[in-house]
Design an enzyme around this catalytic site. Sequence first.
Site, PDB file in Angstrom:
ATOM      1  N   VAL A 253      27.084  37.766  32.025  1.00 28.77           N
ATOM      2  CA  VAL A 253      28.220  38.233  32.820  1.00 28.77           C
ATOM      3  C   VAL A 253      29.481  37.458  32.450  1.00 28.77           C
ATOM      4  O   VAL A 253      30.584  38.023  32.410  1.00 28.77           O
ATOM      5  CB  VAL A 253      27.924  38.084  34.327  1.00 28.77           C
ATOM      6  CG1 VAL A 253      29.137  38.480  35.162  1.00 28.77           C
ATOM      7  CG2 VAL A 253      26.714  38.930  34.729  1.00 28.77           C
ATOM      8  N   CYS A 254      29.334  36.181  32.153  1.00 28.89           N
ATOM      9  CA  CYS A 254      30.485  35.300  31.917  1.00 28.89           C
ATOM     10  C   CYS A 254      31.456  35.806  30.848  1.00 28.89           C
ATOM     11  O   CYS A 254      32.671  35.803  31.078  1.00 28.89           O
ATOM     12  CB  CYS A 254      30.009  33.891  31.586  1.00 28.89           C
ATOM     13  SG  CYS A 254      29.025  33.142  32.900  1.00 28.89           S
TER      14      CYS A 254
END
EC number: 1.11.1.24
Length: 257
Positions: free
Chosen positions: A108-109
Amino acid sequence: MAATAGRLFRASLIRHVSAIPWGISASAALRPAASRRMCLTNALWSGSDQAKFAFSTSSSYHAPAVTQHAPYFKGTAVVSGEFKEISLDDFKGKYLVLFFYPLDFTFVCPTEIIAFSDKASEFHDVNCEVVAVSVDSHFSHLAWINTPRKNGGLGHMNIALLSDLTKQISRDYGVLLEGPGLALRGLFIIDPNGVIKHLSVNDLPVGRSVEETLRLVKAFQFVEAHGEVCPANWTPESPTIKPHPTASREYFEKVNQ
């Protein structure tokens, strides 16, 4: 002699295994660092009871709050592909979006960091800088930036990536998960005087909205400039409210016809 050495080895191994955080297997803890990180990541994202048990932030630090001054920070960041020392003082007179993410080379980062980077010019247009922070080293940040986006990397960055290798910044901002030693997805909007105007914290699996962050910055700036307050779902084109019992009727009559 061999028996004594064997006993010492077994005792050392027992101490090592007993120190492993819940949700991570002993065999995983003995693997190389890259493999351990993947195991840790899988455990934290699994949603298991053991993983959730590890989600405990430090209670020995006073967490920052809206209307209070932001905790001071200083560290090494990657800025335009170079290592640079930055601190909270560098952003005096500007708005700052300071957002924390768990780890480099994850899932996700990169979507969040790239989204903020791609909108950097729009933040600059409203006198706002954006800084991303994780507990990784600045060398790890640079390696991730130099990894192509199609391979899960960041590519060219228009925002700074700050290293919090000691975990002190994450701890001071109240977002550090002490067990696994990484930060939750905390986001702080800090005004030109160093005061926190907004904070939010997401659990690890869910990313944040860059558009909403930009909207909030514009809303706080509008209130400062005009003295009127922003209703739900406000945008720069929306009507605002005069914070007075009589004068506010103008808004309510307009939107409730």
